[in-house]
Motif scaffolding. Sequence first.
Motif, PDB file in Angstrom:
ATOM      1  N   ILE A  30      50.421  35.038  40.427  1.00 54.64           N
ATOM      2  CA  ILE A  30      49.577  36.197  40.182  1.00 54.64           C
ATOM      3  C   ILE A  30      48.643  36.354  41.374  1.00 54.64           C
ATOM      4  CG2 ILE A  30      47.735  34.917  39.005  1.00 54.64           C
ATOM      5  CD1 ILE A  30      47.492  37.238  37.026  1.00 54.64           C
ATOM      6  N   SER A  33      43.158  39.336  42.141  1.00 51.83           N
ATOM      7  CA  SER A  33      42.558  40.434  41.386  1.00 51.83           C
ATOM      8  C   SER A  33      43.064  40.447  39.946  1.00 51.83           C
ATOM      9  CB  SER A  33      42.869  41.771  42.053  1.00 51.83           C
ATOM     10  OG  SER A  33      42.353  41.807  43.369  1.00 51.83           O
ATOM     11  N   GLY A  34      44.378  40.329  39.793  1.00 54.60           N
ATOM     12  CA  GLY A  34      44.942  40.314  38.454  1.00 54.60           C
ATOM     13  C   GLY A  34      44.460  39.130  37.649  1.00 54.60           C
ATOM     14  N   ILE A 189      41.111  46.688  41.258  1.00 56.05           N
ATOM     15  CA  ILE A 189      42.412  47.284  40.943  1.00 56.05           C
ATOM     16  C   ILE A 189      42.929  48.102  42.122  1.00 56.05           C
ATOM     17  CG2 ILE A 189      43.531  49.071  39.561  1.00 56.05           C
ATOM     18  CD1 ILE A 189      42.218  48.011  37.146  1.00 56.05           C
ATOM     19  N   LEU A 193      48.335  44.646  43.301  1.00 51.18           N
ATOM     20  CA  LEU A 193      48.382  43.802  42.113  1.00 51.18           C
ATOM     21  C   LEU A 193      49.790  43.259  41.897  1.00 51.18           C
ATOM     22  CD1 LEU A 193      46.174  45.789  39.560  1.00 51.18           C
ATOM     23  CD2 LEU A 193      45.621  43.642  40.665  1.00 51.18           C
ATOM     24  N   VAL A 195      51.631  40.609  39.147  1.00 48.95           N
ATOM     25  CA  VAL A 195      51.425  39.821  37.929  1.00 48.95           C
ATOM     26  C   VAL A 195      52.775  39.353  37.398  1.00 48.95           C
ATOM     27  CG1 VAL A 195      50.543  39.856  35.577  1.00 48.95           C
ATOM     28  CG2 VAL A 195      49.336  41.113  37.357  1.00 48.95           C
ATOM     29  N   VAL A 200      50.018  35.285  34.106  1.00 48.78           N
ATOM     30  CA  VAL A 200      49.279  35.846  32.966  1.00 48.78           C
ATOM     31  C   VAL A 200      48.894  34.743  31.988  1.00 48.78           C
ATOM     32  CG1 VAL A 200      49.459  37.360  30.956  1.00 48.78           C
ATOM     33  CG2 VAL A 200      50.340  38.125  33.168  1.00 48.78           C
TER      34      VAL A 200
END
Length: 288
Positions: A30, A33-34, A189, A193, A195, A200
């Motif tokens: 990831i 930022s995410g 954002i 990004l 992910v 997660v």
Amino acid sequence: MRLFLLTFVTMLAFAANSVLTRMAIDGGHIDPSGFAMIRVLSGAVVLGMVMTVKGGQLPLLRRARITGALSLAAYMIGFSLAYLTLDAGLGALILFGVVQMTMFAHAAWSGAGPTARQIAGAGVAFCGLLLALWPGPGGQADPLGAGLMVLAGLGWAAYTIAGRQSADPTAATAANFILCLPVLAILLIGPALEVRPTGVALAVVSGGLTSGLGYALWYSVLPRLEQSVAAIVQLSVPILAILGGALVLGERPGAIVIAAAVLVLGGIGWAVSARPLPAGRTAARRQD
């Protein structure tokens, strides 16, 4: 015995944040930022659930929430980005050193006269922090990563100082997490990004478990600890992070990092274990 176990679990949770963040970001699962966004969102959800169980109210519309949300955002951004280049243990050491030194300076600036022993301990810790931050060979910090972790430390120190007067720290923390989300959305954002499911999952664990529940547990334990004890037990966080980084991530701290850790933690431990200066006396008049 129960208080000791709860305190140890809390320190373990704080150290785990460094390991989880480094694992997620350095592993390419990831982007920073995410991770920061999901971590804050998960923390807000868990803390909101805690407040629902407690039956309390979220103090969202308070002036203190501005400081809380902005300082928390500074911590989250700096913390996540720094772990692109820093090892888990070194990052925790820089974070912890900056937080403690900032809070010590704030206390002195606010009129709490430090003793000679506290000044000496703070000086030793500051030298150790400079050693950890100094760029060069031997496993020292990447300059950009170190700077970002310093930003995170300043943000967390400001967050802690601003929240000291809160009547319900858990409610204030939940509100700050909620209000931090739009700040992070504006600042972080973008099209970069990235992910993945593993990232997660790690961010959810970091936000919901080791941050959200970790903070709630710390606030329940904190009133039962003396202030000096509460400061000293936090010395374990960088050590646990260094051990966690070695065991889980295969990181091997260099001799300079170990020397810096000894200076920072030893100096802070020496300073915070000193007895407070009696009223009406100055540090120059006390031989400690």
